[in-house]
Design an enzyme around this catalytic site. Structure first.
Site, PDB file in Angstrom:
ATOM      1  N   ASP A   8       0.861  -1.168   0.000  1.00 19.09           N
ATOM      2  CA  ASP A   8       0.000   0.000   0.000  1.00 19.09           C
ATOM      3  C   ASP A   8       0.907   1.232   0.000  1.00 19.09           C
ATOM      4  O   ASP A   8       2.098   1.149   0.344  1.00 19.09           O
ATOM      5  CB  ASP A   8      -0.872  -0.024   1.264  1.00 19.09           C
ATOM      6  N   ASP A  10      -0.445   5.174   0.717  1.00 18.35           N
ATOM      7  CA  ASP A  10      -0.851   6.149   1.737  1.00 18.35           C
ATOM      8  C   ASP A  10      -0.887   5.540   3.128  1.00 18.35           C
ATOM      9  O   ASP A  10      -1.593   4.567   3.384  1.00 18.35           O
ATOM     10  CB  ASP A  10      -2.230   6.717   1.409  1.00 18.35           C
ATOM     11  N   ASP A 214      -1.928  -0.780   6.061  1.00 21.74           N
ATOM     12  CA  ASP A 214      -2.267  -0.136   7.336  1.00 21.74           C
ATOM     13  C   ASP A 214      -3.761  -0.036   7.605  1.00 21.74           C
ATOM     14  O   ASP A 214      -4.170   0.246   8.724  1.00 21.74           O
ATOM     15  CB  ASP A 214      -1.666   1.280   7.388  1.00 21.74           C
TER      16      ASP A 214
END
Length: 272
Positions: A8, A10, A214
């Site tokens: 990922d 961001d 996250d």
């Protein structure tokens, strides 16, 4: 044995507030040195990802808009990709629903409920920039959506539940990222990761897959790999919605945790 890393962006490889990946530079250099493919798998658009591909000289396939499509540079693999179609300099495997259809459904939900729902398609580049903290150029790239709409719901939890119900009733799906809700088709990061993993497996036979994320929209990706890592949120906590027995918790927020995870896993293993 070939290692493949899916990540990922961001809040994971790049900082949630500053969008910087400086804290992850040691691990990024290590992956280049060991020639380990780094696959971006994110809610970002193809246009946004091409910037990171160039900046990081990371000329590998990437997965855009929560598994909407896999973009593979032409001639990257020696095997035939029957399911792919050519778009520009890529061979593309699509999983997502058209952005036009997604916007139609979101607009219909807004009319039916009168809820305050704001998607990227409702904002100009300046509006996206103000809402995200992106510069104007990056905000323009973020609006170049093909398979997924990022949106906010400025209502209570009951309203959110109603929106989710109506998304499903329209035959679409949703997920939640670090900043936004996302409405999309029958795609997620996990489906795209599994498809690309199979291609790598045909090319290299024996591979080990690693993923770092996250947020909730990363869960399908984390489930699809051999070694999943969760990095800490800006508040220092791990996303409580990520429930996975084999999850590994990286120490550090965003790119700090990302760097620690890679250095501990790859950097200490001379055989890789």
């Amino acid at each position: 044995m070939k290692h493949i890393i899916f990540t990922d962006l961001d809040g994971t490889l790049i900082d949630h507030e500053t969008y910087s990946y400086d804290a992850a530079r040691p691990a990024l250099e290590l992956l280049k040195e060991k020639e380990i493919p780094l696959i971006f798998c994110t809610s970002k658009t193809r246009a946004e990802l091409e910037v990171y591909v160039d900046e990081l000289e990371c000329h590998h396939p990437f997965i855009s808009e929560n598994g909407g499509a896999i973009f593979i540079p032409k001639d990257h693999f020696s095997i035939e990709l029957k399911e792919a179609r050519e778009i520009g300099n890529y061979k593309v495997i699509e999983f997502g629903t058209s952005y036009t259809r997604i916007r139609e459904v979101l607009e219909d939900i807004r009319k039916k409920t009168s809820f305050k729902i704001t998607g990227f398609g409702d904002l100009d580049a300046e509006g996206v920039s103000k809402d995200t903290g992106l510069d104007i150029r990056s905000a323009k790239l973020a609006k170049m959506r093909e398979y997924d709409e990022a949106f906010r719901i400025e209502e209570d939890e009951n309203a959110t539940a109603k929106v989710i119900e109506l998304i499903h009733a329209a035959g679409l799906n949703y997920t939640k990222g670090g900043r936004y809700w996302h409405i999309m088709g029958d795609n997620d990061k996990g489906k795209a990761v599994r498809a690309l993993t199979e291609i790598y497996r045909q090319q290299f036979t024996e591979i080990i897959t690693i993923a770092l994320g996250d947020s909730l929209n990363d869960l399908p990706m984390l489930k699809a790999v051999d070694i999943p890592f969760l990095v800490q949120k800006p508040d220092g906590k791990y996303d409580p919605s990520i429930i996975l027995t084999e999850i590994r918790h990286a120490e550090g927020i965003g790119p700090v945790g990302w760097n620690n995870a890679i250095m501990n896993l790859i950097g200490k293993n001379d055989s890789i």
